[in-house]
Write an enzyme that holds these catalytic residues in place. Structure first.
Site, PDB file in Angstrom:
ATOM      1  N   LYS A 195       5.358   2.075   8.255  1.00 30.03           N
ATOM      2  CA  LYS A 195       4.232   2.927   8.646  1.00 30.03           C
ATOM      3  C   LYS A 195       2.978   2.072   8.883  1.00 30.03           C
ATOM      4  CE  LYS A 195       3.966   6.568   6.095  1.00 30.03           C
ATOM      5  NZ  LYS A 195       3.644   7.521   4.998  1.00 30.03           N
ATOM      6  N   LYS A 219       0.857  -1.192   0.000  1.00 32.13           N
ATOM      7  CA  LYS A 219       0.000   0.000   0.000  1.00 32.13           C
ATOM      8  C   LYS A 219       0.885   1.230   0.000  1.00 32.13           C
ATOM      9  CE  LYS A 219      -4.036   2.010   0.599  1.00 32.13           C
ATOM     10  NZ  LYS A 219      -3.706   2.876  -0.563  1.00 32.13           N
ATOM     11  N   THR A 239      -4.240  12.840   6.672  1.00 33.68           N
ATOM     12  CA  THR A 239      -2.816  12.875   7.018  1.00 33.68           C
ATOM     13  C   THR A 239      -2.563  13.956   8.077  1.00 33.68           C
ATOM     14  OG1 THR A 239      -2.323  12.133   4.788  1.00 33.68           O
ATOM     15  CG2 THR A 239      -0.469  12.972   6.066  1.00 33.68           C
ATOM     16  N   LYS A 281       4.973   1.976  -3.230  1.00 31.56           N
ATOM     17  CA  LYS A 281       4.944   3.388  -3.639  1.00 31.56           C
ATOM     18  C   LYS A 281       5.109   3.473  -5.142  1.00 31.56           C
ATOM     19  CE  LYS A 281       4.742   7.383  -1.407  1.00 31.56           C
ATOM     20  NZ  LYS A 281       4.199   7.577  -0.046  1.00 31.56           N
TER      21      LYS A 281
HETATM   22  N1  GLU Z   1       0.975   8.885   0.361  1.00 30.99           N
HETATM   23  C1  GLU Z   1       0.503   8.713   1.696  1.00 30.99           C
HETATM   24  C2  GLU Z   1       1.647   8.287   2.594  1.00 30.99           C
HETATM   25  O1  GLU Z   1       2.795   8.528   2.317  1.00 30.99           O
HETATM   26  C3  GLU Z   1      -0.728   7.833   1.783  1.00 30.99           C
HETATM   27  C4  GLU Z   1      -0.582   6.415   1.341  1.00 30.99           C
HETATM   28  C5  GLU Z   1      -1.885   5.642   1.264  1.00 30.99           C
HETATM   29  O2  GLU Z   1      -2.901   6.167   1.642  1.00 30.99           O
HETATM   30  O3  GLU Z   1      -1.817   4.508   0.797  1.00 30.99           O
HETATM   31  O4  GLU Z   1       1.428   7.768   3.664  1.00 30.99           O
END
Ligand code: GLU
Length: 429
Positions: free
Chosen positions: A92, A68, A188, A104
């Site tokens: 994370k 993810k 976020t 990513k």
């Molecule tokens: N781009 C965000 C991050 O760095 C969200 C990633 C997501 O929601 O999958 O956490």
């Protein structure tokens, strides 16, 4: 040669391994990405010409579930950066205990130079290039720097066309009309706000209103500013890539955002115009913003902002890392020595992916939650993860980043062991 972002990211893991040793097989699996895809992304430009952009998608590790992580459109995107961001996503998701691995994606492009229609064609072309590599149970993208819900909408549409079936669970951060979740937009910044509120007393910041400076005024920075201001804290400085503004008695994040949206840059707040006139501030540089004497500094832009060059000059008591990787390992050491409390990225900005998880769950169930439910469940998850990290920091007497990795490693290691390791193999003989 200077250290690559990925080497720096792995240095954070190696530090945590000094406090929590894991199975050698877990370590081996975590040291390198599971798979990396490099694609060309052809786009028909508005003038009729064809331009090829470079795109990537990395699935770093899927021990805890499908990979993810977001998709970034930025001129600085490289494979090394995407790999590091996918690495951070792995930890994370594990630190907040959601059932995902880390991934990513990115395209090396300056979207500010493209028209909206060119961005749509780029988004669809990139999705078409990665469609076989991702999947609702394999790898689920989302927004990241310079991508947003509109772009996620084009991408879910493109993927659904390819599959000949509407497949909302392929991507998160979508518009509500296409299966997005309530509360994903500000998640976020909200997660960072919940983390700060949960941790502030234990970090010695007391319960009084705090002064806050924020580097970066995109989705994460703006909503963090807004929520902190609503809670009574004072936002004294904010910046974007063009410069920073400062006001000792506090800026109003909503007015600043309105100016930015209308003019595309904070600097335009120098302009003559209705909103500009209600704003009154000093201009400072981005570098000065990082060194302001405030209670909280929130880097909410890109990697490598706090380095060995400026860490010594940081006067904030606490840093809330809304960006991914804003602090280099050398800066981390300096800040720890100085007693600055760093709420690390993998915890401070985990609100986004947590609500992405809620969105994916809602898509699979076909049942949608009220925004209050989203906020309440997000708060529960962030509070729990924050308390675990603080407990570990008390126990190990080291920085919160290392402890966030330790907490993530525990979960990942359990999954490795449950899948079977050399130990099972030797036991059978
Ligand atoms: N781009 C965000 C991050 O760095 C969200 C990633 C997501 O929601 O999958 O956490």
């Amino acid at each position: 040669m200077s250290q690559s972002i990925f080497d720096a990211a792995k240095a954070q893991l190696n530090k945590a391994l000094q406090y929590y040793s894991i199975d050698a097989e877990s370590e081996a699996r975590l040291s390198t990405p599971k798979s990396s895809l490099s694609v060309s992304v052809p786009v028909r430009m508005d003038d009729g010409s064809l331009k090829i952009f470079q795109g990537y998608r990395v699935r770093y590790n899927d021990l805890l579930g499908p990979t993810k992580g977001g998709i970034r459109f930025h001129p600085g995107v490289t494979l090394d950066e995407v790999k590091s961001l996918a690495f951070w996503m792995t930890f994370k998701c594990a630190v907040v205990g959601i059932p995902y691995g880390g991934g990513k994606g990115g395209v090396t492009v300056n979207p500010k130079e493209l028209s909206l229609l060119e961005i749509e064609r780029l988004s669809r072309s990139y999705m078409s290039a990665i469609a076989d590599f991702i999947g609702p149970n394999r790898d689920i993208p989302a927004p990241d720097v310079y991508t947003n819900s509109m772009i996620m909408g084009w991408m879910v549409d493109e993927y659904s066309n390819i599959q000949r079936a509407f497949t909302p669970s392929i991507i998160t951060g979508k518009p509500i009309a296409l299966g997005g979740s309530q509360g994903r937009d500000d998640a976020t910044g909200r997660g960072g706000f919940y983390a700060l509120e949960t941790m502030k007393e234990r970090l010695g910041l007391g319960s009084k209103p705090l002064t806050i400076a924020i580097q970066g005024f995109g989705n994460a920075g703006f909503h963090f500013a807004r929520l902190c201001a609503e809670a009574g804290h004072k936002i004294v400085a904010v910046s974007d890539s063009k410069g920073a503004i400062f006001k000792g008695d506090g800026l109003d994040p909503k007015s600043v955002n309105q100016v930015k949206q209308e003019s595309r840059e904070l600097k335009a707040a120098y302009c003559k115009g209705s909103v500009c006139e209600v704003l009154d501030f000093e201009t400072i540089t981005n570098e000065e913003l990082l060194e302001l004497d405030v209670d909280v500094l929130a880097p909410a832009a890109l990697e490598n902002q706090l380095t060995k060059k400026n860490a010594e000059n940081v006067k904030a008591k606490c840093i809330v890392e809304l960006a991914n990787g804003p602090t280099t390992p050398e800066a981390d050491e300096i800040l720890f020595e100085k007693g600055v409390k760093v709420i690390p990225d993998i915890l401070a900005n985990a609100g986004g992916v947590t609500v992405s998880y809620f969105e994916w769950v809602q898509n699979r169930a076909g049942y949608y939650w009220e925004v209050e439910k989203v906020h309440e469940r997000l708060n529960t998850i962030i509070k729990k993860a924050a308390a675990e990290v603080l407990d570990l920091a008390d126990e190990h007497k080291t920085n919160m980043r290392t402890c966030a990795y330790v907490s993530a490693l525990r979960r990942i290691n359990e999954a490795v062991q449950a899948k079977g390791t050399l130990r099972n193999f030797s036991a059978r003989k």
